[in-house]
Design a protein around this motif. Structure first.
Motif, mmCIF file in Angstrom:
data_model
loop_
_atom_site.group_PDB
_atom_site.id
_atom_site.type_symbol
_atom_site.label_atom_id
_atom_site.label_comp_id
_atom_site.label_asym_id
_atom_site.label_seq_id
_atom_site.Cartn_x
_atom_site.Cartn_y
_atom_site.Cartn_z
ATOM 1 N N UNK A 37 0.698 -1.312 0.109
ATOM 2 C CA UNK A 37 -0.003 -0.076 -0.154
ATOM 3 C C UNK A 37 0.987 1.331 -0.132
ATOM 4 N N UNK A 38 0.131 2.256 0.506
ATOM 5 C CA UNK A 38 0.923 3.735 0.628
ATOM 6 C C UNK A 38 0.564 4.498 1.492
ATOM 7 N N UNK A 39 1.558 5.559 2.123
ATOM 8 C CA UNK A 39 0.904 6.236 3.042
ATOM 9 C C UNK A 39 1.385 7.640 2.550
ATOM 10 N N UNK A 40 1.014 8.891 3.099
ATOM 11 C CA UNK A 40 1.378 10.244 2.852
ATOM 12 C C UNK A 40 1.650 10.739 4.186
ATOM 13 N N UNK A 41 2.671 11.331 4.300
ATOM 14 C CA UNK A 41 3.057 11.674 5.628
ATOM 15 C C UNK A 41 3.368 13.281 5.461
ATOM 16 N N UNK A 42 2.658 14.287 6.220
ATOM 17 C CA UNK A 42 2.784 15.488 6.046
ATOM 18 C C UNK A 42 3.296 15.912 7.156
ATOM 19 N N UNK A 43 4.669 16.857 7.386
ATOM 20 C CA UNK A 43 5.410 17.419 8.230
ATOM 21 C C UNK A 43 5.340 18.928 8.196
ATOM 22 N N UNK A 44 5.740 19.688 9.074
ATOM 23 C CA UNK A 44 5.902 21.246 8.800
ATOM 24 C C UNK A 44 6.723 21.611 7.496
ATOM 25 N N UNK A 45 7.505 20.730 7.369
ATOM 26 C CA UNK A 45 8.546 21.023 6.249
ATOM 27 C C UNK A 45 8.364 20.325 4.959
ATOM 28 N N UNK A 46 7.716 19.337 5.015
ATOM 29 C CA UNK A 46 7.509 18.421 3.781
ATOM 30 C C UNK A 46 6.131 17.470 3.671
ATOM 31 N N UNK A 47 6.004 16.950 2.615
ATOM 32 C CA UNK A 47 4.676 16.199 2.279
ATOM 33 C C UNK A 47 5.323 15.130 1.383
ATOM 34 N N UNK A 48 5.062 13.546 1.586
ATOM 35 C CA UNK A 48 5.898 12.690 0.727
ATOM 36 C C UNK A 48 4.708 11.507 0.744
ATOM 37 N N UNK A 49 4.653 10.881 -0.164
ATOM 38 C CA UNK A 49 3.984 9.749 -0.425
ATOM 39 C C UNK A 49 5.226 8.481 -0.109
ATOM 40 N N UNK A 50 4.810 7.517 0.584
ATOM 41 C CA UNK A 50 5.710 6.167 0.740
ATOM 42 C C UNK A 50 5.213 5.249 0.130
ATOM 43 N N UNK A 51 5.852 4.286 -0.374
ATOM 44 C CA UNK A 51 5.058 3.136 -1.177
ATOM 45 C C UNK A 51 6.119 1.688 -0.730
ATOM 46 N N UNK A 52 5.628 0.741 -1.337
ATOM 47 C CA UNK A 52 6.244 -0.465 -0.911
ATOM 48 C C UNK A 52 7.753 -0.533 -1.138
ATOM 49 N N UNK A 53 8.585 -0.850 -0.104
ATOM 50 C CA UNK A 53 10.044 -0.658 -0.313
ATOM 51 C C UNK A 53 10.555 0.470 0.484
ATOM 52 N N UNK A 54 9.681 1.447 0.398
ATOM 53 C CA UNK A 54 10.288 2.788 1.042
ATOM 54 C C UNK A 54 10.357 2.819 2.601
ATOM 55 N N UNK A 55 11.212 3.623 2.966
ATOM 56 C CA UNK A 55 11.521 3.875 4.507
ATOM 57 C C UNK A 55 11.127 5.256 4.777
ATOM 58 N N UNK A 56 10.270 5.331 5.970
ATOM 59 C CA UNK A 56 10.421 6.764 6.425
ATOM 60 C C UNK A 56 10.809 6.676 7.981
ATOM 61 N N UNK A 57 11.275 7.816 8.232
ATOM 62 C CA UNK A 57 11.739 8.167 9.560
ATOM 63 C C UNK A 57 11.335 9.557 10.196
ATOM 64 N N UNK A 58 10.896 9.435 11.362
ATOM 65 C CA UNK A 58 10.278 10.598 12.131
ATOM 66 C C UNK A 58 10.889 10.690 13.416
ATOM 67 N N UNK A 59 11.370 12.072 13.660
ATOM 68 C CA UNK A 59 12.062 12.173 14.990
ATOM 69 C C UNK A 59 11.051 12.070 16.000
ATOM 70 N N UNK A 60 11.271 11.873 17.415
ATOM 71 C CA UNK A 60 10.468 11.995 18.464
ATOM 72 C C UNK A 60 9.995 13.485 18.454
ATOM 73 N N UNK A 61 8.606 13.357 18.784
ATOM 74 C CA UNK A 61 7.874 14.716 18.983
ATOM 75 C C UNK A 61 7.726 15.464 17.841
ATOM 76 N N UNK A 62 8.125 14.931 16.531
ATOM 77 C CA UNK A 62 7.801 15.709 15.333
ATOM 78 C C UNK A 62 6.384 15.641 14.936
ATOM 79 N N UNK A 63 5.711 16.869 14.648
ATOM 80 C CA UNK A 63 4.316 16.908 14.143
ATOM 81 C C UNK A 63 4.283 16.358 13.122
ATOM 82 N N UNK A 64 3.287 15.813 12.613
ATOM 83 C CA UNK A 64 2.984 15.198 11.396
ATOM 84 C C UNK A 64 1.514 14.662 11.376
#
Length: 93
Positions: free
Chosen positions: A45-72
């Motif tokens: 499947x896929x997930x779109x993650x929006x933060x204060x500085x970016x927005x990206x769609x992640x699909x199978x095989x992609x890796x996302x990384x979020x810092x502790x306390x990062x609003x999204x």
């Protein structure tokens, strides 16, 4: 990257063992934070993650990384999303 390779990477970086998360098709989770650092490998499947500085769609095989306390916000694709996620709690000051 295979799930096994991802689990090895998480262990080397000090993350807790990965857990599998499944989210429903077309769902979303509005602005929020986590008290832990998160690193995830998309399995299907896929997930779109929006933060204060970016927005990206992640699909199978992609890796996302979020810092502790990062609003999204999270938006799940038309087939939903399934991912492996490791968590790392910041050291106490």
């Amino acid at each position: 990257m295979t799930p096994e390779q991802f689990a090895d990477e998480l262990a080397r970086e000090g993350f807790e063992p990965a857990v599998t998360v499944t989210r429903e098709a077309g769902g979303m989770l509005g602005d929020h934070t986590h008290p832990f650092e998160a690193k995830a490998l998309i399995l299907s499947g896929d997930i779109r993650i929006a933060t204060a500085t970016s927005e990206r769609v992640y699909q199978a095989g992609d890796v996302f990384h979020l810092a502790a306390e990062e609003p999204h916000s999270e938006f799940y694709g038309m087939l939903g999303v399934q991912y492996l996620v490791g968590r790392k709690t910041p050291a106490a000051a």
